[in-house]
Design an enzyme around this catalytic site. Structure first.
Site, PDB file in Angstrom:
ATOM      1  N   GLU A  24      -4.132   8.984   7.184  1.00 30.04           N
ATOM      2  CA  GLU A  24      -2.759   8.804   6.714  1.00 30.04           C
ATOM      3  C   GLU A  24      -1.769   8.732   7.867  1.00 30.04           C
ATOM      4  O   GLU A  24      -0.830   7.919   7.840  1.00 30.04           O
ATOM      5  CB  GLU A  24      -2.388   9.937   5.753  1.00 30.04           C
ATOM      6  CG  GLU A  24      -3.095   9.844   4.401  1.00 30.04           C
ATOM      7  CD  GLU A  24      -2.737  10.994   3.476  1.00 30.04           C
ATOM      8  OE1 GLU A  24      -1.929  11.856   3.880  1.00 30.04           O
ATOM      9  OE2 GLU A  24      -3.266  11.031   2.349  1.00 30.04           O
TER      10      GLU A  24
ATOM     11  N   HIS B  71       0.896   7.851  -3.066  1.00 28.50           N
ATOM     12  CA  HIS B  71       0.442   8.967  -3.886  1.00 28.50           C
ATOM     13  C   HIS B  71       0.735   8.749  -5.380  1.00 28.50           C
ATOM     14  O   HIS B  71       0.496   9.636  -6.190  1.00 28.50           O
ATOM     15  CB  HIS B  71       1.100  10.267  -3.428  1.00 28.50           C
ATOM     16  CG  HIS B  71       0.661  10.708  -2.059  1.00 28.50           C
ATOM     17  ND1 HIS B  71       1.093  10.099  -0.921  1.00 28.50           N
ATOM     18  CD2 HIS B  71      -0.183  11.703  -1.668  1.00 28.50           C
ATOM     19  CE1 HIS B  71       0.544  10.701   0.133  1.00 28.50           C
ATOM     20  NE2 HIS B  71      -0.227  11.667  -0.294  1.00 28.50           N
TER      21      HIS B  71
END
Length: 314
Positions: free
Chosen positions: A167, A201
């Site tokens: 990430e 997300h």
């Protein structure tokens, strides 16, 4: 390696489009095993490796795409890595200072753990036990148990190592140079980059609604809270990378936050937890800029041709 003037060869539209593409590609490739290969949730070693391989592929592709879009002159691999903040110089500063700074936000969590340990110790003393021997034995056993459980748990590897690394590579190392070179201001990048991070997300909404049978309202509430948290952390991580020019800084903060979970703000055990939390927040605010001073992480700050604009910070 030198950089051209901000925006040369990279427009705002191209930078934003590339960032959106990276975010979508990261999520799509990460969840392709479930949708295409029909693999079960990552609770087996094979399933875990497949998903993490997909995350690694998306990270590598993002690094390559960013290198092709950015107006880079020169071809040395070490210089290219510096564009992404991947450096070995000043490594201990990048490990220690951001970790210490982030820990202040968890002052309430540490205070609660201390109170629990103190209460346990008192109960043991009341029972006539030897406190020193008990403490050493308890700490040793808990440490060994934690190491063994972490090393053997796929979720731990994902949460503490693989997910933070991939990430940070995609959503910080690749996107921030693109947005800065696209002509966005430094503070705009700090608050814009987390938007792409939070979009990545959004898949949790379907996970809670379809797989865990949450009501749509409850799923939206849970995911909404997660999005707020990821935006706040994403802004902080972006700040660390831009401020220090070192990817290790947001990476170590990411790992630490994943390990600690949400900070404890209040506890019914004692009002001291809230007081310590407030003290931690004040300390964090006071030390935010001093502990991220660019000169702590870079040898030069004047007349530099950096990619993360650390030389423009005072």
């Amino acid at each position: 390696m030198e950089r051209e003037d901000a925006g040369a060869g990279v427009t705002k539209f191209a930078a934003v489009s590339a960032c959106i593409g990276m975010a979508v590609f990261y999520v799509a490739l990460l969840y392709s095993p479930t949708l295409i290969l029909r693999l079960p949730p990552p609770n087996s070693y094979t399933s875990f490796l497949t998903r993490r391989f997909c995350a690694a592929v998306s990270s590598i592709v993002s690094l390559i795409v960013a290198s092709l879009i950015l107006p880079i002159t020169g071809c040395e691999a070490s210089s290219l890595l510096c564009v992404y903040g991947i450096r070995m110089d000043h490594i201990w500063q990048a490990l220690v200072y951001p970790l210490l700074l982030t820990a202040f936000m968890y002052s309430g969590s540490f205070a609660l753990k201390f109170l629990i340990m103190l209460q346990t110790s008192r109960e043991y003393l009341d029972s006539g036990g030897n406190l020193s021997v008990a403490c050493v034995k308890s700490i040793s056993l808990k440490t060994v148990d934690w190491v063994v459980s972490t090393a053997s748990c796929m979720s731990s590897w994902r949460n503490y190592f693989v997910a933070p690394l991939t990430e940070e590579l995609v959503f910080r190392a690749c996107m921030i140079p693109l947005l800065l070179c696209g002509g966005f201001s430094t503070y705009t990048v700090i608050f814009l980059c987390p938007v792409f991070f939070s979009f990545a997300h959004m898949n949790h909404l379907l996970e809670f609604y379809l797989q865990r049978n949450y009501s749509l309202l409850k799923a939206c509430q849970v995911v909404g809270f997660q999005l707020v948290y990821t935006v706040i952390f994403g802004a902080y991580a972006s700040f660390l990378l831009i401020r220090t020019g070192h990817l290790t800084a947001p990476l170590i903060a990411h790992i630490f936050c994943n390990f600690m979970g949400l900070p404890v703000i209040h506890s019914g055990r004692s009002g001291m937890v809230s007081l310590v939390f407030v003290i931690g927040v004040v300390s964090f605010s006071k030390l935010l800029f001093p502990l991220t001073t660019p000169y702590l992480y870079n040898d030069e700050g004047d007349n530099c041709s950096c990619w993360h604009r650390y030389c423009s910070w005072s």
